[in-house]
Design a protein around this motif. Structure first.
Motif, PDB file in Angstrom:
ATOM      1  N   PRO A 189      -2.494 -34.500 -51.840  1.00 48.00           N
ATOM      2  CA  PRO A 189      -1.519 -35.602 -51.794  1.00 48.00           C
ATOM      3  C   PRO A 189      -2.169 -36.953 -51.585  1.00 48.00           C
ATOM      4  CG  PRO A 189      -0.692 -33.716 -50.555  1.00 48.00           C
ATOM      5  CD  PRO A 189      -2.107 -33.383 -50.946  1.00 48.00           C
ATOM      6  N   GLN A 190      -3.231 -37.000 -50.786  1.00 47.45           N
ATOM      7  CA  GLN A 190      -3.919 -38.272 -50.551  1.00 47.45           C
ATOM      8  C   GLN A 190      -4.545 -38.791 -51.843  1.00 47.45           C
ATOM      9  OE1 GLN A 190      -6.291 -39.634 -46.883  1.00 47.45           O
ATOM     10  NE2 GLN A 190      -7.861 -38.703 -48.158  1.00 47.45           N
ATOM     11  N   PHE A 191      -5.131 -37.895 -52.632  1.00 45.24           N
ATOM     12  CA  PHE A 191      -5.743 -38.296 -53.905  1.00 45.24           C
ATOM     13  C   PHE A 191      -4.690 -38.830 -54.869  1.00 45.24           C
ATOM     14  CE2 PHE A 191      -7.023 -37.115 -58.276  1.00 45.24           C
ATOM     15  CZ  PHE A 191      -8.155 -37.910 -58.393  1.00 45.24           C
ATOM     16  N   VAL A 192      -3.536 -38.192 -54.897  1.00 49.34           N
ATOM     17  CA  VAL A 192      -2.448 -38.641 -55.780  1.00 49.34           C
ATOM     18  C   VAL A 192      -2.023 -40.064 -55.411  1.00 49.34           C
ATOM     19  CG1 VAL A 192      -0.049 -38.233 -56.432  1.00 49.34           C
ATOM     20  CG2 VAL A 192      -1.644 -36.318 -56.287  1.00 49.34           C
ATOM     21  N   ASN A 193      -1.967 -40.357 -54.118  1.00 49.18           N
ATOM     22  CA  ASN A 193      -1.579 -41.701 -53.677  1.00 49.18           C
ATOM     23  C   ASN A 193      -2.680 -42.723 -53.923  1.00 49.18           C
ATOM     24  OD1 ASN A 193       0.948 -40.863 -52.721  1.00 49.18           O
ATOM     25  ND2 ASN A 193       0.111 -40.310 -50.718  1.00 49.18           N
ATOM     26  N   GLU A 194      -3.909 -42.283 -53.820  1.00 49.93           N
ATOM     27  CA  GLU A 194      -5.056 -43.200 -53.957  1.00 49.93           C
ATOM     28  C   GLU A 194      -5.311 -43.610 -55.398  1.00 49.93           C
ATOM     29  OE1 GLU A 194      -9.813 -42.602 -54.359  1.00 49.93           O
ATOM     30  OE2 GLU A 194      -8.664 -41.103 -53.243  1.00 49.93           O
ATOM     31  N   LEU A 195      -5.187 -42.673 -56.327  1.00 47.81           N
ATOM     32  CA  LEU A 195      -5.676 -42.875 -57.693  1.00 47.81           C
ATOM     33  C   LEU A 195      -5.097 -44.123 -58.374  1.00 47.81           C
ATOM     34  CD1 LEU A 195      -7.681 -41.593 -59.595  1.00 47.81           C
ATOM     35  CD2 LEU A 195      -5.827 -40.230 -60.568  1.00 47.81           C
ATOM     36  N   PRO A 196      -3.792 -44.409 -58.253  1.00 50.07           N
ATOM     37  CA  PRO A 196      -3.279 -45.621 -58.924  1.00 50.07           C
ATOM     38  C   PRO A 196      -3.872 -46.917 -58.390  1.00 50.07           C
ATOM     39  CG  PRO A 196      -1.488 -44.130 -58.326  1.00 50.07           C
ATOM     40  CD  PRO A 196      -2.709 -43.631 -57.633  1.00 50.07           C
ATOM     41  N   LYS A 197      -4.430 -46.890 -57.190  1.00 51.07           N
ATOM     42  CA  LYS A 197      -5.010 -48.092 -56.580  1.00 51.07           C
ATOM     43  C   LYS A 197      -6.509 -48.227 -56.860  1.00 51.07           C
ATOM     44  CE  LYS A 197      -1.855 -47.272 -52.704  1.00 51.07           C
ATOM     45  NZ  LYS A 197      -1.791 -46.986 -51.246  1.00 51.07           N
ATOM     46  N   ARG A 198      -7.086 -47.256 -57.526  1.00 50.86           N
ATOM     47  CA  ARG A 198      -8.529 -47.251 -57.762  1.00 50.86           C
ATOM     48  C   ARG A 198      -8.910 -48.353 -58.738  1.00 50.86           C
ATOM     49  NH1 ARG A 198     -11.396 -41.580 -58.794  1.00 50.86           N
ATOM     50  NH2 ARG A 198     -10.962 -41.524 -56.544  1.00 50.86           N
ATOM     51  N   PRO A 199      -9.807 -49.275 -58.356  1.00 44.54           N
ATOM     52  CA  PRO A 199     -10.203 -50.351 -59.260  1.00 44.54           C
ATOM     53  C   PRO A 199     -10.910 -49.807 -60.499  1.00 44.54           C
ATOM     54  CG  PRO A 199     -10.876 -50.832 -57.005  1.00 44.54           C
ATOM     55  CD  PRO A 199     -10.433 -49.409 -57.023  1.00 44.54           C
ATOM     56  N   PRO A 200     -10.835 -50.532 -61.619  1.00 42.29           N
ATOM     57  CA  PRO A 200     -11.477 -50.051 -62.848  1.00 42.29           C
ATOM     58  C   PRO A 200     -12.981 -49.884 -62.696  1.00 42.29           C
ATOM     59  CG  PRO A 200     -10.656 -52.309 -63.105  1.00 42.29           C
ATOM     60  CD  PRO A 200     -10.076 -51.777 -61.849  1.00 42.29           C
ATOM     61  N   GLU A 201     -13.626 -50.746 -61.887  1.00 42.53           N
ATOM     62  CA  GLU A 201     -15.061 -50.601 -61.679  1.00 42.53           C
ATOM     63  C   GLU A 201     -15.395 -49.263 -61.017  1.00 42.53           C
ATOM     64  OE1 GLU A 201     -14.178 -54.848 -60.139  1.00 42.53           O
ATOM     65  OE2 GLU A 201     -13.018 -53.061 -60.673  1.00 42.53           O
ATOM     66  N   ALA A 202     -14.536 -48.854 -60.073  1.00 37.60           N
ATOM     67  CA  ALA A 202     -14.747 -47.569 -59.409  1.00 37.60           C
ATOM     68  C   ALA A 202     -14.558 -46.419 -60.389  1.00 37.60           C
ATOM     69  CB  ALA A 202     -13.783 -47.425 -58.232  1.00 37.60           C
ATOM     70  N   ARG A 203     -13.549 -46.537 -61.247  1.00 40.43           N
ATOM     71  CA  ARG A 203     -13.320 -45.492 -62.251  1.00 40.43           C
ATOM     72  C   ARG A 203     -14.542 -45.346 -63.156  1.00 40.43           C
ATOM     73  NH1 ARG A 203      -7.772 -44.146 -62.961  1.00 40.43           N
ATOM     74  NH2 ARG A 203      -6.390 -45.439 -61.696  1.00 40.43           N
ATOM     75  N   ALA A 204     -15.131 -46.480 -63.538  1.00 37.57           N
ATOM     76  CA  ALA A 204     -16.297 -46.438 -64.415  1.00 37.57           C
ATOM     77  C   ALA A 204     -17.489 -45.778 -63.728  1.00 37.57           C
ATOM     78  CB  ALA A 204     -16.656 -47.845 -64.865  1.00 37.57           C
ATOM     79  N   LEU A 205     -17.711 -46.119 -62.470  1.00 40.68           N
ATOM     80  CA  LEU A 205     -18.856 -45.574 -61.746  1.00 40.68           C
ATOM     81  C   LEU A 205     -18.672 -44.095 -61.432  1.00 40.68           C
ATOM     82  CD1 LEU A 205     -21.584 -46.231 -60.405  1.00 40.68           C
ATOM     83  CD2 LEU A 205     -20.324 -46.737 -58.306  1.00 40.68           C
ATOM     84  N   MET A 206     -17.451 -43.701 -61.105  1.00 41.00           N
ATOM     85  CA  MET A 206     -17.191 -42.328 -60.673  1.00 41.00           C
ATOM     86  C   MET A 206     -16.991 -41.380 -61.845  1.00 41.00           C
ATOM     87  SD  MET A 206     -14.699 -43.423 -57.522  1.00 41.00           S
ATOM     88  CE  MET A 206     -14.421 -41.830 -56.779  1.00 41.00           C
ATOM     89  N   GLY A 207     -16.736 -41.932 -63.039  1.00 39.28           N
ATOM     90  CA  GLY A 207     -16.570 -41.076 -64.192  1.00 39.28           C
ATOM     91  C   GLY A 207     -15.169 -40.517 -64.281  1.00 39.28           C
ATOM     92  N   ALA A 208     -14.972 -39.687 -65.298  1.00 39.65           N
ATOM     93  CA  ALA A 208     -13.637 -39.165 -65.587  1.00 39.65           C
ATOM     94  C   ALA A 208     -13.521 -37.671 -65.331  1.00 39.65           C
ATOM     95  CB  ALA A 208     -13.278 -39.467 -67.040  1.00 39.65           C
ATOM     96  N   ALA A 209     -14.398 -37.138 -64.509  1.00 41.10           N
ATOM     97  CA  ALA A 209     -14.344 -35.699 -64.215  1.00 41.10           C
ATOM     98  C   ALA A 209     -13.038 -35.364 -63.505  1.00 41.10           C
ATOM     99  CB  ALA A 209     -15.522 -35.301 -63.338  1.00 41.10           C
ATOM    100  N   PRO A 210     -12.410 -34.248 -63.860  1.00 45.51           N
ATOM    101  CA  PRO A 210     -11.164 -33.873 -63.183  1.00 45.51           C
ATOM    102  C   PRO A 210     -11.415 -33.525 -61.725  1.00 45.51           C
ATOM    103  CG  PRO A 210     -11.948 -32.077 -64.574  1.00 45.51           C
ATOM    104  CD  PRO A 210     -12.817 -33.259 -64.867  1.00 45.51           C
ATOM    105  N   PRO A 211     -10.431 -33.731 -60.867  1.00 41.57           N
ATOM    106  CA  PRO A 211     -10.620 -33.388 -59.451  1.00 41.57           C
ATOM    107  C   PRO A 211     -10.739 -31.885 -59.247  1.00 41.57           C
ATOM    108  CG  PRO A 211      -8.331 -33.936 -59.876  1.00 41.57           C
ATOM    109  CD  PRO A 211      -9.071 -34.248 -61.135  1.00 41.57           C
ATOM    110  N   TRP A 212     -11.429 -31.509 -58.203  1.00 34.42           N
ATOM    111  CA  TRP A 212     -11.497 -30.106 -57.805  1.00 34.42           C
ATOM    112  C   TRP A 212     -10.164 -29.711 -57.166  1.00 34.42           C
ATOM    113  CZ3 TRP A 212     -16.347 -27.239 -56.040  1.00 34.42           C
ATOM    114  CH2 TRP A 212     -17.466 -27.648 -56.768  1.00 34.42           C
ATOM    115  N   SER A 213      -9.886 -28.445 -57.160  1.00 36.24           N
ATOM    116  CA  SER A 213      -8.711 -27.963 -56.437  1.00 36.24           C
ATOM    117  C   SER A 213      -9.037 -27.893 -54.951  1.00 36.24           C
ATOM    118  CB  SER A 213      -8.291 -26.581 -56.936  1.00 36.24           C
ATOM    119  OG  SER A 213      -9.208 -25.587 -56.514  1.00 36.24           O
ATOM    120  N   ALA A 214      -8.016 -28.104 -54.126  1.00 36.45           N
ATOM    121  CA  ALA A 214      -8.222 -28.015 -52.676  1.00 36.45           C
ATOM    122  C   ALA A 214      -8.663 -26.619 -52.266  1.00 36.45           C
ATOM    123  CB  ALA A 214      -6.940 -28.406 -51.950  1.00 36.45           C
ATOM    124  N   VAL A 215      -8.193 -25.610 -52.979  1.00 39.74           N
ATOM    125  CA  VAL A 215      -8.571 -24.229 -52.670  1.00 39.74           C
ATOM    126  C   VAL A 215     -10.065 -24.023 -52.882  1.00 39.74           C
ATOM    127  CG1 VAL A 215      -8.280 -21.822 -53.351  1.00 39.74           C
ATOM    128  CG2 VAL A 215      -6.281 -23.312 -53.168  1.00 39.74           C
TER     129      VAL A 215
END
Length: 262
Positions: A189-215
């Protein structure tokens, strides 16, 4: 066995708790939101078979030492001494340093760094006296590289690495293992809330890999805790940063900066 999980009402903490409860452990969940804690306890209890563990909850703000100390006392009064602490509670609020209010910056330091040390302090004295116990500190892959828009988060999570390393050397003399892990983006849930606020520079640096599952993250954390591993990295990129960061990061930033001048 008594396992205490801070931030256990959702996400990684909840899935770690689920694993231990299914093993038959008594699990105490500590988080700030009582309603979410009650939902988590019902969720865990509804999936248990006969002979599996028991769940209890305590509401506390981990950034307030008196609250977390009282919560630990209540947990240990019910289930006995804490054998394993999973310090998973944390928060993230992206924002460029010059645009983010100082109070928001400070809140992330208070929760992620001081909140974690408060929880560890509450568990450690008893573990040290008994000569046994395991502590797992949940940091982040963001501790390993500076991410634009995450100055407070990176600062607080990287500080945990220094704290864990220092405490590990102290605790080893008393039979207590101290571990730290560096999860990637995780579907919580925290990731879902965070993602829309992520700056484009951060998206570029972190890449587009899908998130891991919490499990998946929780399973690796439990194994590492069981084995008393000093550090746990996730995936190729985070592992390389963890092992060879000083060699890799100059090349990463040399590539990144010319492409993202404001």
């Amino acid at each position: 066995m008594h396992v205490v999980v801070t931030g256990g009402s959702s996400g990684i903490g909840l899935e770690v708790a689920r694993i231990y409860v299914r093993r038959g452990a008594n699990v105490s969940l500590i988080a700030r939101n009582l309603d979410q804690l009650e939902l988590a306890a019902r969720d865990l209890s509804s999936t248990l078979a006969a002979g599996q563990g028991t769940v209890a909850i305590q509401s506390a703000d981990i950034s307030i030492e008196a609250e977390i100390s009282a919560a630990f006392a209540a947990c240990e009064s019910r289930f006995g001494p804490c054998d394993i602490l999973i310090a998973s509670a944390g928060m993230v609020e992206p924002g460029r340093f010059d645009e983010q209010a100082g109070s928001v910056f400070a809140q992330q330091i208070n929760v992620n760094l001081l909140g974690t040390t408060n929880a560890v302090r509450a568990a450690y004295a008893g573990m040290r006296a008994r000569g046994r116990g395991k502590i797992m500190i949940v940091s982040s892959g963001a501790a390993l590289i500076g991410i634009p828009g995450y100055s407070a988060y990176c600062a607080s999570k990287s500080a945990l690495a220094g704290f864990a390393e220092a405490l590990r050397t102290e605790a080893a003399m008393h039979g207590v293992s101290v571990s730290i892990c560096f999860p990637p983006d995780t579907d919580t849930p925290q990731f879902v809330n965070e993602l829309p606020k992520r700056p484009p520079e951060a998206r570029a640096l972190m890449g587009a890999a899908p998130p891991w599952s919490a499990v998946s993250v929780a399973e690796k954390i439990v194994v590492a805790t069981d084995r008393g591993r000093a550090k746990l990295y996730f995936g190729f990129s985070i592992t390389m940063l963890g092992l060879f960061g000083p060699l890799i990061k100059p090349f990463v930033f040399a590539w990144f900066r010319p492409r993202h001048k404001r």
